[in-house]
Design an enzyme around this catalytic site. Structure first.
Site, PDB file in Angstrom:
ATOM      1  N   GLU A 132       0.819  -1.213   0.000  1.00 54.78           N
ATOM      2  CA  GLU A 132       0.000   0.000   0.000  1.00 54.78           C
ATOM      3  C   GLU A 132       0.855   1.266   0.000  1.00 54.78           C
ATOM      4  O   GLU A 132       0.334   2.362  -0.158  1.00 54.78           O
ATOM      5  CB  GLU A 132      -0.959  -0.017   1.199  1.00 54.78           C
ATOM      6  CG  GLU A 132      -0.301   0.085   2.560  1.00 54.78           C
ATOM      7  CD  GLU A 132       0.294  -1.234   3.052  1.00 54.78           C
ATOM      8  OE1 GLU A 132       0.627  -2.105   2.222  1.00 54.78           O
ATOM      9  OE2 GLU A 132       0.461  -1.367   4.277  1.00 54.78           O
ATOM     10  N   SER A 191       8.286  -9.020   5.289  1.00 54.10           N
ATOM     11  CA  SER A 191       9.051  -9.203   6.529  1.00 54.10           C
ATOM     12  C   SER A 191       8.772 -10.581   7.142  1.00 54.10           C
ATOM     13  O   SER A 191       7.733 -11.202   6.868  1.00 54.10           O
ATOM     14  CB  SER A 191       8.683  -8.096   7.514  1.00 54.10           C
ATOM     15  OG  SER A 191       7.299  -8.156   7.788  1.00 54.10           O
ATOM     16  N   CYS A 235      16.335  -6.586   0.495  1.00 54.67           N
ATOM     17  CA  CYS A 235      16.471  -7.796   1.320  1.00 54.67           C
ATOM     18  C   CYS A 235      17.814  -8.453   1.076  1.00 54.67           C
ATOM     19  O   CYS A 235      18.225  -9.310   1.855  1.00 54.67           O
ATOM     20  CB  CYS A 235      15.355  -8.770   1.019  1.00 54.67           C
ATOM     21  SG  CYS A 235      15.466  -9.416  -0.640  1.00 54.67           S
TER      22      CYS A 235
HETATM   23  P1  NAD Z   1       5.756  -6.107   5.146  1.00 54.89           P
HETATM   24  O1  NAD Z   1       5.880  -7.487   5.671  1.00 54.89           O
HETATM   25  O2  NAD Z   1       5.385  -5.025   6.086  1.00 54.89           O
HETATM   26  O3  NAD Z   1       4.629  -6.074   3.969  1.00 54.89           O
HETATM   27  C1  NAD Z   1       4.657  -6.991   2.914  1.00 54.89           C
HETATM   28  C2  NAD Z   1       3.233  -7.194   2.414  1.00 54.89           C
HETATM   29  O4  NAD Z   1       2.448  -7.741   3.479  1.00 54.89           O
HETATM   30  C3  NAD Z   1       2.545  -5.912   1.982  1.00 54.89           C
HETATM   31  O5  NAD Z   1       1.790  -6.170   0.818  1.00 54.89           O
HETATM   32  C4  NAD Z   1       1.666  -5.562   3.157  1.00 54.89           C
HETATM   33  O6  NAD Z   1       0.501  -4.886   2.786  1.00 54.89           O
HETATM   34  C5  NAD Z   1       1.337  -6.924   3.748  1.00 54.89           C
HETATM   35  N1  NAD Z   1       1.175  -6.875   5.205  1.00 54.89           N
HETATM   36  C6  NAD Z   1       1.881  -6.127   6.090  1.00 54.89           C
HETATM   37  N2  NAD Z   1       1.461  -6.337   7.347  1.00 54.89           N
HETATM   38  C7  NAD Z   1       0.482  -7.259   7.274  1.00 54.89           C
HETATM   39  C8  NAD Z   1      -0.342  -7.912   8.251  1.00 54.89           C
HETATM   40  N3  NAD Z   1      -0.239  -7.631   9.557  1.00 54.89           N
HETATM   41  N4  NAD Z   1      -1.242  -8.824   7.830  1.00 54.89           N
HETATM   42  C9  NAD Z   1      -1.356  -9.104   6.513  1.00 54.89           C
HETATM   43  N5  NAD Z   1      -0.608  -8.502   5.553  1.00 54.89           N
HETATM   44  C10 NAD Z   1       0.298  -7.609   5.925  1.00 54.89           C
HETATM   45  O7  NAD Z   1       7.111  -5.789   4.391  1.00 54.89           O
HETATM   46  P2  NAD Z   1       7.560  -4.415   3.735  1.00 54.89           P
HETATM   47  O8  NAD Z   1       7.897  -3.447   4.823  1.00 54.89           O
HETATM   48  O9  NAD Z   1       6.622  -4.005   2.669  1.00 54.89           O
HETATM   49  O10 NAD Z   1       8.917  -4.887   3.000  1.00 54.89           O
HETATM   50  C11 NAD Z   1      10.153  -4.967   3.646  1.00 54.89           C
HETATM   51  C12 NAD Z   1      10.424  -6.365   4.149  1.00 54.89           C
HETATM   52  O11 NAD Z   1      10.366  -7.285   3.074  1.00 54.89           O
HETATM   53  C13 NAD Z   1      11.815  -6.529   4.741  1.00 54.89           C
HETATM   54  O12 NAD Z   1      11.732  -7.348   5.883  1.00 54.89           O
HETATM   55  C14 NAD Z   1      12.593  -7.232   3.637  1.00 54.89           C
HETATM   56  O13 NAD Z   1      13.696  -7.997   4.063  1.00 54.89           O
HETATM   57  C15 NAD Z   1      11.536  -8.096   3.066  1.00 54.89           C
HETATM   58  N6  NAD Z   1      11.863  -8.507   1.712  1.00 54.89           N
HETATM   59  C16 NAD Z   1      12.264  -9.792   1.532  1.00 54.89           C
HETATM   60  C17 NAD Z   1      12.614 -10.218   0.275  1.00 54.89           C
HETATM   61  C18 NAD Z   1      13.050 -11.627   0.045  1.00 54.89           C
HETATM   62  O14 NAD Z   1      13.133 -12.017  -1.093  1.00 54.89           O
HETATM   63  N7  NAD Z   1      13.322 -12.417   1.063  1.00 54.89           N
HETATM   64  C19 NAD Z   1      12.560  -9.332  -0.815  1.00 54.89           C
HETATM   65  C20 NAD Z   1      12.131  -8.034  -0.587  1.00 54.89           C
HETATM   66  C21 NAD Z   1      11.785  -7.629   0.689  1.00 54.89           C
END
Ligand code: NAD
Length: 511
Positions: free
Chosen positions: A190, A240, A295
């Site tokens: 979002e 995450s 990441c």
């Molecule tokens: P995030 O986990 O906050 O959000 C990711 C997705 O989950 C978003 O679409 C968000 O709307 C949804 N989301 C968030 N909280 C939620 C909840 N409580 N319930 C359901 N859905 C929820 O992650 P972010 O801040 O957007 O991205 C950064 C994170 O992603 C970092 O931890 C990074 O390491 C990780 N990441 C990992 C990789 C990988 O390949 N391992 C790649 C890119 C990013």
């Protein structure tokens, strides 16, 4: 992540509202819930994004379900033709897509274009779908009996993506998902929702039939709706670790196939024989590129033996040369962080590190843009003398903060890396091929770089970490991606002369 939706009020009227893409076209949100989208370089809210209700998700799933029979029956050559067109449209329109990434994520244009280039690789891989969908055939496994294996799509599949790669991570998923004959629903972050809609338009222009690709914007309501929906067969997630775990546990409990990639803490091991200038260049590039919001960013350097002091000096000397500024300035190499809240959380690790006994070598809060700009800027920070119990080591910071740790020996450094709960990426810098080969053998991490600081696999391999960096069995994209989005069917056939037929109640034997 998720802000509670703010009610649509008079202040929202002037700003554009980003909606969904359902049934082959844009659809305005009707839930009455929405969240703000910022330009991180100015700190100004520039748009709203609608947050889907479960009814809106249901509409997207219904459209995807209706499109599935036609799409899975579409010939491989026709699907390939469409994939080539998508690939070419993304290629031709990459500057516009990059501008959207800069406007909502904040990454500078060179970084945004790099993201798109890596995403394009996945589309190019998927163009080989006739080859990738090949099964196996064994003739005469028994008298007059042949066996063959085919791969078939799952049905409606969904992808939930993070803020930090709003174009590339969706391409990691949808390229293989639709190439294999599934219909796909994307729930983007979002924080930067526009790239998903731009891609949806390109897919339509390329000839993707209505309902094959949909975008549902939103927050936890949309995500939890996806996890519970009986007509969604599989979920790919990147984000995450706590959310990845929730997605994996809930999705699999509901009978879905799930791959959930989580957070990271990537170590760069520097052996005493490494070239110091090269290691310092790599550390700065991989630690501060994209403001550390990758990441696969290097988060911590583990310096073995005497190389520690000269390496820290070499990194420190490079920091003032990193040009920090908005993506609108062509000279900028590093942009702002994604939100003010995230920037302030990242900066808070400098305080806890100092309190816990680390040495602050460079403090990003001293950068003029941190003080003087409304944008979410933070300069480059370098923290030395870090130990495993400190917060700046235990947490994924996800910002332009490099930490440095000391190790007396290779074995000590390896134990530190293997003890870390994450296992996404790691890199070793050395001139000793034998040591590098031993590290590759020993380390419990899914992606390893040897003198390569950001070892993101090319699209013909698969991307994925170990331990708390991935929940599920299959990695993302590449051959694992094809496997994830298909299931195998094995057919045993014979064409005997009916005259030879008889009743035999014994278990069928092959010899
Ligand atoms: P995030 O986990 O906050 O959000 C990711 C997705 O989950 C978003 O679409 C968000 O709307 C949804 N989301 C968030 N909280 C939620 C909840 N409580 N319930 C359901 N859905 C929820 O992650 P972010 O801040 O957007 O991205 C950064 C994170 O992603 C970092 O931890 C990074 O390491 C990780 N990441 C990992 C990789 C990988 O390949 N391992 C790649 C890119 C990013």
């Amino acid at each position: 992540m998720t802000q509670l939706a703010e009610p649509a009020g008079s202040a929202s009227i002037a700003l554009p509202v980003i909606g969904h893409w359902i049934g082959g076209g844009p659809v305005a949100g009707t839930s009455g819930r929405r969240g703000p989208v910022f330009d991180p370089a100015t700190g100004q809210q520039t748009k709203w994004v609608d947050f889907a209700s479960t009814d809106e998700l249901d509409a997207a799933v219904a459209a995807a379900k209706a499109a599935f029979p036609g799409w899975r029956s579409t010939s491989l050559s026709k699907r390939t033709d469409i994939l080539f067109r998508i690939r070419n449209l993304v290629d031709v329109r990459r500057a516009e897509l990059a501008a959207l990434l800069t406007a909502e994520h904040g990454k500078v244009p060179s970084d945004a274009l790099g993201e798109i280039a890596r995403g394009l690789e996945n589309l190019e891989f998927a163009c080989g779908i006739p080859q990738l969908m090949k099964g196996g055939f064994s003739e005469q496994v028994s008298g007059g009996v042949d066996v063959y294996q085919i791969r078939q799509p799952l049905g409606v599949v969904a992808g939930i993506t993070p803020f930090n790669f709003p174009a590339m991570v969706p391409m990691w998923m949808f390229a293989n998902a639709i190439a294999t004959g599934n219909t796909f629903i994307l729930k983007p972050s979002e924080k930067d929702p526009s790239a998903a809609l731009f891609l949806a338009e390109l897919l339509r222009e390329a000839g993707v039939p209505d309902g094959v690709f949909s975008v549902v914007q939103g927050d936890k309501v949309a995500v939890d709706g996806i996890l519970a929906h009986p007509d969604i067969a599989a979920v790919s997630f990147v984000g995450s670790t706590p959310i990845a775990k929730h997605i994996y546990e809930t999705g699999t409990r509901n009978g879905k196939r799930v791959q959930a990639l989580g957070g990271a803490k990537n170590h760069m091991l520097v052996l005493p024989d490494a070239d110091i200038a090269m290691a310092a260049d790599a550390a700065v590039s991989a630690g501060y590129g994209s403001a550390g919001e990758r990441c696969m960013a290097i988060a911590t350097i583990v310096a073995v033996g005497d190389i520690h002091d000269p390496l820290v000096d070499a990194i420190k000397a490079r920091l003032p040369k990193v040009r920090i500024g908005p993506g609108s300035d062509p000279a900028s190499e590093m942009g702002p962080l994604v939100t003010r809240q995230h920037r302030d959380k990242v900066a808070s690790y400098l305080d806890s590190a100092a309190e816990q006994g680390a040495t602050i070598v460079a403090d990003g809060r001293e950068h003029p843009l941190f003080r003087d700009s409304d944008g979410f800027f933070l300069g480059t920070s370098l923290i030395d003398d870090v130990t495993p119990s400190m917060d700046c080591y235990r947490d994924e910071i996800f910002g332009p903060v490099l930490t440095v740790m000391r190790a007396a020996t290779y074995d000590d450094a390896l134990a530190l890396i293997n003890d870390n709960p994450y296992g996404n990426g790691t890199a070793i810098f050395t001139r000793d091929g034998g040591a590098a080969r031993q590290f590759q053998f020993d380390v419990n991490v899914g992606m390893v770089g040897i003198n390569v600081p950001i070892p993101v696999p090319v699209a013909s391999y698969s991307f994925g970490g170990w331990k708390a960096s991935l929940f599920g069995d299959l990695h993302m994209y590449g051959p694992d991606g094809i496997q994830f989005y298909t299931r195998s069917k094995v057919v045993t056939q014979r064409w005997p002369d009916p005259a030879t037929s008889s009743v035999n109640l014994g278990f069928p034997q092959t010899r």
